[in-house]
Write a protein that holds these residues in place. Structure first.
Motif, mmCIF file in Angstrom:
data_model
loop_
_atom_site.group_PDB
_atom_site.id
_atom_site.type_symbol
_atom_site.label_atom_id
_atom_site.label_comp_id
_atom_site.label_asym_id
_atom_site.label_seq_id
_atom_site.Cartn_x
_atom_site.Cartn_y
_atom_site.Cartn_z
ATOM 1 N N PHE A 104 47.046 -13.727 27.487
ATOM 2 C CA PHE A 104 47.111 -12.343 27.957
ATOM 3 C C PHE A 104 47.035 -12.170 29.470
ATOM 4 O O PHE A 104 47.004 -11.030 29.940
ATOM 5 C CB PHE A 104 46.001 -11.512 27.296
ATOM 6 C CG PHE A 104 44.616 -12.109 27.423
ATOM 7 C CD1 PHE A 104 43.841 -11.892 28.539
ATOM 8 C CD2 PHE A 104 44.108 -12.900 26.402
ATOM 9 C CE1 PHE A 104 42.578 -12.442 28.651
ATOM 10 C CE2 PHE A 104 42.842 -13.451 26.498
ATOM 11 C CZ PHE A 104 42.073 -13.226 27.625
ATOM 12 N N TYR A 105 47.034 -13.235 30.229
ATOM 13 C CA TYR A 105 46.932 -13.045 31.680
ATOM 14 C C TYR A 105 48.284 -12.640 32.277
ATOM 15 O O TYR A 105 48.373 -11.669 33.025
ATOM 16 C CB TYR A 105 46.412 -14.311 32.360
ATOM 17 C CG TYR A 105 46.286 -14.146 33.864
ATOM 18 C CD1 TYR A 105 45.188 -13.472 34.402
ATOM 19 C CD2 TYR A 105 47.262 -14.612 34.731
ATOM 20 C CE1 TYR A 105 45.068 -13.288 35.778
ATOM 21 C CE2 TYR A 105 47.148 -14.431 36.102
ATOM 22 C CZ TYR A 105 46.049 -13.771 36.619
ATOM 23 O OH TYR A 105 45.944 -13.593 37.975
ATOM 24 N N TYR A 106 49.337 -13.354 31.949
ATOM 25 C CA TYR A 106 50.653 -13.048 32.504
ATOM 26 C C TYR A 106 51.272 -11.883 31.727
ATOM 27 O O TYR A 106 51.257 -11.858 30.500
ATOM 28 C CB TYR A 106 51.562 -14.280 32.445
ATOM 29 C CG TYR A 106 51.041 -15.402 33.305
ATOM 30 C CD1 TYR A 106 51.102 -15.333 34.699
ATOM 31 C CD2 TYR A 106 50.449 -16.522 32.722
ATOM 32 C CE1 TYR A 106 50.591 -16.352 35.495
ATOM 33 C CE2 TYR A 106 49.947 -17.549 33.508
ATOM 34 C CZ TYR A 106 50.020 -17.460 34.894
ATOM 35 O OH TYR A 106 49.514 -18.467 35.665
ATOM 36 N N LYS A 107 51.809 -10.927 32.468
ATOM 37 C CA LYS A 107 52.386 -9.726 31.869
ATOM 38 C C LYS A 107 53.911 -9.826 31.880
ATOM 39 O O LYS A 107 54.504 -10.585 32.649
ATOM 40 C CB LYS A 107 51.939 -8.471 32.621
ATOM 41 C CG LYS A 107 50.443 -8.419 32.934
ATOM 42 C CD LYS A 107 49.553 -8.579 31.706
ATOM 43 C CE LYS A 107 48.088 -8.560 32.102
ATOM 44 N NZ LYS A 107 47.196 -8.931 30.984
ATOM 45 N N SER B 185 58.199 -12.925 27.687
ATOM 46 C CA SER B 185 59.210 -12.705 26.651
ATOM 47 C C SER B 185 58.657 -13.043 25.269
ATOM 48 O O SER B 185 57.660 -13.758 25.117
ATOM 49 C CB SER B 185 60.430 -13.593 26.927
ATOM 50 O OG SER B 185 60.076 -14.971 26.794
ATOM 51 N N ASP B 186 59.343 -12.531 24.250
ATOM 52 C CA ASP B 186 59.003 -12.909 22.880
ATOM 53 C C ASP B 186 59.173 -14.409 22.674
ATOM 54 O O ASP B 186 58.404 -15.022 21.923
ATOM 55 C CB ASP B 186 59.882 -12.144 21.888
ATOM 56 C CG ASP B 186 59.392 -10.720 21.644
ATOM 57 O OD1 ASP B 186 58.385 -10.323 22.265
ATOM 58 O OD2 ASP B 186 60.027 -10.015 20.836
ATOM 59 N N ASP B 187 60.172 -14.997 23.330
ATOM 60 C CA ASP B 187 60.353 -16.452 23.217
ATOM 61 C C ASP B 187 59.124 -17.189 23.752
ATOM 62 O O ASP B 187 58.679 -18.185 23.157
ATOM 63 C CB ASP B 187 61.594 -16.897 23.990
ATOM 64 C CG ASP B 187 62.893 -16.551 23.275
ATOM 65 O OD1 ASP B 187 62.838 -16.250 22.067
ATOM 66 O OD2 ASP B 187 63.949 -16.589 23.936
ATOM 67 N N GLY B 188 58.586 -16.697 24.867
ATOM 68 C CA GLY B 188 57.405 -17.336 25.439
ATOM 69 C C GLY B 188 56.194 -17.197 24.540
ATOM 70 O O GLY B 188 55.419 -18.149 24.356
ATOM 71 N N LEU B 189 56.006 -16.010 23.964
ATOM 72 C CA LEU B 189 54.867 -15.799 23.064
ATOM 73 C C LEU B 189 55.032 -16.615 21.783
ATOM 74 O O LEU B 189 54.063 -17.198 21.281
ATOM 75 C CB LEU B 189 54.740 -14.313 22.735
ATOM 76 C CG LEU B 189 54.311 -13.411 23.903
ATOM 77 C CD1 LEU B 189 54.386 -11.949 23.511
ATOM 78 C CD2 LEU B 189 52.899 -13.762 24.372
ATOM 79 N N PHE B 190 56.261 -16.683 21.255
ATOM 80 C CA PHE B 190 56.495 -17.506 20.071
ATOM 81 C C PHE B 190 56.154 -18.958 20.372
ATOM 82 O O PHE B 190 55.505 -19.636 19.552
ATOM 83 C CB PHE B 190 57.944 -17.390 19.618
ATOM 84 C CG PHE B 190 58.254 -18.216 18.396
ATOM 85 C CD1 PHE B 190 58.069 -17.692 17.130
ATOM 86 C CD2 PHE B 190 58.710 -19.524 18.522
ATOM 87 C CE1 PHE B 190 58.327 -18.456 15.994
ATOM 88 C CE2 PHE B 190 58.971 -20.299 17.402
ATOM 89 C CZ PHE B 190 58.785 -19.760 16.135
ATOM 90 N N ALA B 191 56.575 -19.439 21.533
ATOM 91 C CA ALA B 191 56.302 -20.833 21.902
ATOM 92 C C ALA B 191 54.801 -21.092 21.998
ATOM 93 O O ALA B 191 54.320 -22.171 21.612
ATOM 94 C CB ALA B 191 56.987 -21.174 23.224
ATOM 95 N N ALA B 192 54.054 -20.107 22.512
ATOM 96 C CA ALA B 192 52.604 -20.268 22.646
ATOM 97 C C ALA B 192 51.937 -20.371 21.270
ATOM 98 O O ALA B 192 51.120 -21.264 21.020
ATOM 99 C CB ALA B 192 52.010 -19.103 23.435
#
Length: 316
Positions: free
Chosen positions: A114-117, A120-127
């Motif tokens: 939650f630090y970086y605003k 992308s959805d791709d980035g959150l999916f990867a996490a």
């Protein structure tokens, strides 16, 4: 009542993001936490330790692990625990989630990084995918945590759909704390197989149950558990709307103040233990004037926390 379905291994019911007691030097007080959790369980509420109102992001990973161990070691059933494990670093999220899973917790409540605003959805999916792979356990059950007013990192329906389809036995539910019933309703309208949707406040509990939701995970379940559980269990009764109105009045009373100090001040008053007032900086304890006003307003509503004082006597 909070429950874990033995066949599907999925939660339903009412959960509290359990407030965390502190002692000298702001050290977590495991014994008082254990007793509060026992009281909550006696009221039919499950334990979402390390949620937002647990001051979770003011606790270290080591502190959370120590507290999980203390709860389990004291006989608190891990199957009734949904610890918050989402951190900014995926390595910490994976560590906490793996520990909770090995301990036998029924699931974990996972914030996105939650630090970086504006990610992308791709980035959150990867996490999320990386955490799942690092934990590497078929027993991991993730309840996503959507709280854009605080995290400022929303979980889109498209992202949730992708996670559910890729990990149908792992990503099994969500807590929607966005405060937007239309968003919750849109989730409820999706064709996700047995995906458990919890609202983040009992304000939406009746609507959630009427549309097939799983329950709520609410700050005020720390202090008003039995009444919230009653609505969850009797939402089809004729007086359900009246019950909802009473819950809203209590919720609105706490909403006049900074919620975490208010929850702790209320718990301290009704348990007779003023040490509950302690919050970890940067939060500050509730002032005496506000506390008096809060207690007065609650008394007018006929509010109480029956059984709490005796539950806390062991650590008085």
């Amino acid at each position: 009542m909070a429950a874990l379905d033995g066949k599907t291994c999925r939660f339903s019911g009412v959960f509290a993001p359990v407030i965390t007691p502190f002692g000298e030097n702001f050290t977590p007080d495991a014994e008082r936490l254990i007793n509060h959790c026992r009281w909550l369980l006696s009221q039919g509420v499950g334990l979402s330790v390390f949620g937002t109102n647990s001051e979770a992001n003011s606790l270290s990973a080591d502190e959370k692990i120590d507290l999980m161990n203390a709860l389990a070691g004291a006989g608190i059933d891990p199957k009734m625990m949904m610890p918050g494990t989402g951190c900014c670093a995926i390595t910490e999220t994976a560590r906490l989630s793996a520990h909770a899973t090995k301990l036998g917790c029924g699931g974990v409540l996972m914030l996105p990084p939650f630090y970086y605003k504006g990610v992308s959805d791709d980035g959150l999916f990867a996490a999320y995918a990386d955490v799942i792979q690092r934990v590497g356990s078929e027993d991991l059950r993730i309840y996503l945590y959507h709280i854009p007013p605080v995290a400022n990192v929303p979980l889109s329906i498209g992202l949730i759909d992708r996670l559910v389809k890729e990990y149908p036995n792992t990503v099994v539910g969500i807590k929607d704390s966005g405060g937007d019933w239309n968003n919750t309703r849109a989730m409820l309208d999706q064709e996700w197989d047995d995906f458990r949707i919890f609202v983040g406040a009992e304000t939406f509990l009746l609507d959630n149950m009427r549309h097939g939701g799983a329950g709520c995970i609410s700050a005020t379940a720390n202090v008003n558990p039995a009444a919230i559980v009653r609505l969850y269990e009797t939402w089809q009764d004729n007086d359900a709307a009246d019950q909802q109105q009473q819950l809203d009045m209590v919720r609105d009373t706490f909403g006049k103040y900074v919620v975490i100090p208010a929850l702790k001040a209320c718990t301290g008053y009704f348990s007779g233990d003023a040490r509950w007032d302690i919050v970890r900086p940067p939060l500050m304890p509730m002032g005496a004037e506000d506390k008096d006003r809060l207690v007065s307003d609650l008394n007018i509503l006929g509010f109480g926390m029956p059984g709490l004082m005796s539950a806390m006597e062991a650590v008085a």
